[in-house]
Design a protein around this motif. Structure first.
Motif, PDB file in Angstrom:
ATOM      1  N   GLN A  26      58.457  50.942  37.555  1.00 34.19           N
ATOM      2  CA  GLN A  26      58.563  49.633  38.193  1.00 34.19           C
ATOM      3  C   GLN A  26      59.524  48.726  37.433  1.00 34.19           C
ATOM      4  O   GLN A  26      60.269  47.951  38.033  1.00 34.19           O
ATOM      5  CB  GLN A  26      57.167  49.001  38.294  1.00 34.19           C
ATOM      6  CG  GLN A  26      56.257  49.737  39.275  1.00 34.19           C
ATOM      7  CD  GLN A  26      54.838  49.206  39.268  1.00 34.19           C
ATOM      8  OE1 GLN A  26      54.310  48.799  38.230  1.00 34.19           O
ATOM      9  NE2 GLN A  26      54.189  49.208  40.430  1.00 34.19           N
ATOM     10  N   ALA A  30      62.883  47.229  39.207  1.00 32.91           N
ATOM     11  CA  ALA A  30      63.119  45.778  39.137  1.00 32.91           C
ATOM     12  C   ALA A  30      64.447  45.484  38.438  1.00 32.91           C
ATOM     13  O   ALA A  30      65.229  44.640  38.885  1.00 32.91           O
ATOM     14  CB  ALA A  30      61.970  45.094  38.391  1.00 32.91           C
ATOM     15  N   ILE A  33      67.494  46.471  40.694  1.00 31.14           N
ATOM     16  CA  ILE A  33      67.724  45.466  41.748  1.00 31.14           C
ATOM     17  C   ILE A  33      68.383  44.229  41.157  1.00 31.14           C
ATOM     18  O   ILE A  33      69.373  43.713  41.701  1.00 31.14           O
ATOM     19  CB  ILE A  33      66.394  45.082  42.431  1.00 31.14           C
ATOM     20  CG1 ILE A  33      65.826  46.272  43.201  1.00 31.14           C
ATOM     21  CG2 ILE A  33      66.598  43.882  43.366  1.00 31.14           C
ATOM     22  CD1 ILE A  33      64.424  46.045  43.735  1.00 31.14           C
ATOM     23  N   THR A 294      65.787  37.210  39.834  1.00 28.26           N
ATOM     24  CA  THR A 294      65.572  38.387  40.679  1.00 28.26           C
ATOM     25  C   THR A 294      64.629  39.369  40.001  1.00 28.26           C
ATOM     26  O   THR A 294      63.718  39.933  40.629  1.00 28.26           O
ATOM     27  CB  THR A 294      66.909  39.086  40.991  1.00 28.26           C
ATOM     28  OG1 THR A 294      67.800  38.174  41.617  1.00 28.26           O
ATOM     29  CG2 THR A 294      66.695  40.283  41.913  1.00 28.26           C
ATOM     30  N   TYR A 295      64.846  39.575  38.712  1.00 30.10           N
ATOM     31  CA  TYR A 295      64.021  40.507  37.952  1.00 30.10           C
ATOM     32  C   TYR A 295      62.568  40.041  37.900  1.00 30.10           C
ATOM     33  O   TYR A 295      61.639  40.820  38.114  1.00 30.10           O
ATOM     34  CB  TYR A 295      64.586  40.637  36.545  1.00 30.10           C
ATOM     35  CG  TYR A 295      63.835  41.590  35.643  1.00 30.10           C
ATOM     36  CD1 TYR A 295      63.798  42.953  35.917  1.00 30.10           C
ATOM     37  CD2 TYR A 295      63.159  41.133  34.516  1.00 30.10           C
ATOM     38  CE1 TYR A 295      63.112  43.837  35.101  1.00 30.10           C
ATOM     39  CE2 TYR A 295      62.475  42.009  33.685  1.00 30.10           C
ATOM     40  CZ  TYR A 295      62.452  43.357  33.978  1.00 30.10           C
ATOM     41  OH  TYR A 295      61.781  44.227  33.168  1.00 30.10           O
ATOM     42  N   ALA A 298      60.947  40.516  41.287  1.00 28.78           N
ATOM     43  CA  ALA A 298      60.628  41.920  41.536  1.00 28.78           C
ATOM     44  C   ALA A 298      59.394  42.339  40.740  1.00 28.78           C
ATOM     45  O   ALA A 298      58.522  43.070  41.238  1.00 28.78           O
ATOM     46  CB  ALA A 298      61.827  42.805  41.174  1.00 28.78           C
ATOM     47  N   LYS A 299      59.286  41.871  39.491  1.00 36.25           N
ATOM     48  CA  LYS A 299      58.120  42.189  38.670  1.00 36.25           C
ATOM     49  C   LYS A 299      56.849  41.579  39.271  1.00 36.25           C
ATOM     50  O   LYS A 299      55.788  42.208  39.294  1.00 36.25           O
ATOM     51  CB  LYS A 299      58.330  41.683  37.242  1.00 36.25           C
ATOM     52  CG  LYS A 299      59.342  42.492  36.460  1.00 36.25           C
ATOM     53  CD  LYS A 299      59.604  41.883  35.105  1.00 36.25           C
ATOM     54  CE  LYS A 299      58.434  42.036  34.173  1.00 36.25           C
ATOM     55  NZ  LYS A 299      58.725  41.528  32.814  1.00 36.25           N
ATOM     56  N   PHE A 301      56.352  40.978  42.371  1.00 36.29           N
ATOM     57  CA  PHE A 301      56.048  41.773  43.567  1.00 36.29           C
ATOM     58  C   PHE A 301      55.277  43.036  43.198  1.00 36.29           C
ATOM     59  O   PHE A 301      54.260  43.365  43.814  1.00 36.29           O
ATOM     60  CB  PHE A 301      57.358  42.123  44.277  1.00 36.29           C
ATOM     61  CG  PHE A 301      57.198  43.104  45.408  1.00 36.29           C
ATOM     62  CD1 PHE A 301      56.671  42.705  46.627  1.00 36.29           C
ATOM     63  CD2 PHE A 301      57.588  44.429  45.242  1.00 36.29           C
ATOM     64  CE1 PHE A 301      56.525  43.618  47.670  1.00 36.29           C
ATOM     65  CE2 PHE A 301      57.438  45.345  46.272  1.00 36.29           C
ATOM     66  CZ  PHE A 301      56.916  44.936  47.491  1.00 36.29           C
TER      67      PHE A 301
END
Length: 313
Positions: A26, A30, A33, A294-295, A298-299, A301
């Motif tokens: 994960q 992340a 992305i 963004t990172y 994503a984390k 999420f």
């Protein structure tokens, strides 16, 4: 990084939700992305930086002049030449970058309550050594394609010609310089980011949960700008080594950092080592903000997915 030290606040009333307990894959997804979004969004500025750094005459005395020069001669698409190489390299490299950082930070105690600059710096250096081994070949291809009147037709042509004419070492001529540059860059970047994020969380009047995006963006801008400017001389050396012998660029008999620096100073003075610092800062400040936000998103999420799986099980 993500709420690197989950702070539960008693007296200060600050609460930060930690996302550092994710699975290794994960962290990789992340990071991939975040890196792809960052570099694709900032690619035109990166092209201007490369053009300004690579030749003694640059392509204009300012960022605005460089931009007008590229657009006038090549059109807007000239700013995106080489973006295919970036697309191939950024995702895998950042997957390695962030996953190694998170793992090393955890091993060094960087996730524990409190501020741990040594853990963040060391983890950052380890991450950049690993990720640069993945990214450097595509960075060489990208920068050669970014040059004005580049002789390469595209990514595949550039890769095949470098391999045929220079061998595998052609892709790694700047690796040592890249690591030497990115080690202090990453140490400054991660330490500044973690410190700025923690400071912003402590003074946040509305609680971190409501202002997390603003915290990550602001801390990212500060970290990217400072690290970018400080390491500009080494970035100039890296660019010259990666583009040597192409489009009239100087060719060096040695890939020694010291010899390249001496040649630049002898021909251009000390100012030559700071060539392109403005677009470099303009790149890294917003790029870091984009990448970190963004990172972190994503984390968050993935953390939500993990929490739901735990509840269902």
């Amino acid at each position: 990084m993500a709420d690197a030290a989950a702070i539960l606040a008693g007296d200060e009333g600050i609460e930060s939700v930690s996302h550092d307990g994710l699975k290794f894959w994960q962290f990789m997804v992340a990071g991939s992305i975040a890196g792809s979004v960052e570099h694709m969004a900032m690619f035109p500025i990166d092209t201007l930086k490369t053009r300004m750094q690579v030749l003694a005459s640059g392509c204009g005395g300012s960022v605005g002049q460089a931009l007008r020069s590229v657009v006038k001669v090549e059109g807007a698409l000239g700013l995106y030449r080489g973006i295919g190489a970036m697309g191939l390299g950024a995702g895998p490299a950042h997957a390695v970058y962030f996953s190694v950082y998170e793992r090393c930070k955890s091993l060094l105690g960087g996730n524990l309550p409190g501020h741990h600059p040594f853990a963040h710096a060391v983890a950052g250096v380890a991450a950049t050594v690993a990720s640069d081994a993945v990214f450097t070949p595509m960075d060489v291809v990208k920068q050669r394609l970014q040059l004005k009147s580049s002789p390469y037709r595209g990514v595949v042509d550039c890769i095949s010609r470098i391999m045929r004419e220079e061998g595998l070492k052609g892709f790694y001529a700047s690796y040592k310089t890249t690591v030497v540059m990115n080690a202090p860059f990453t140490a400054v970047h991660f330490t500044t980011y973690e410190a700025a994020k923690r400071a912003l969380m402590e003074v946040s009047p509305g609680g971190v949960s409501e202002e997390r995006l603003l915290v990550h963006v602001t801390a990212g801008v500060a970290a990217g700008a400072l690290a970018g400017v400080v390491t500009t001389p080494l970035d100039v050396v890296k660019t010259r080594l990666q583009c040597q012998g192409v489009c009239g660029c100087d060719r060096f008999t040695s890939s020694s950092i010291g010899s390249v620096i001496q040649m630049i100073i002898r021909r251009e003075g000390y100012a030559g080592l700071m060539r392109g610092w403005r677009p470099r800062m303009l790149f890294h400040a917003p790029a870091a903000a984009i990448c970190w936000s963004t990172y972190e998103a994503a984390k968050a999420f993935f953390q939500e997915i993990n929490d739901n799986d735990t509840i269902l099980s």
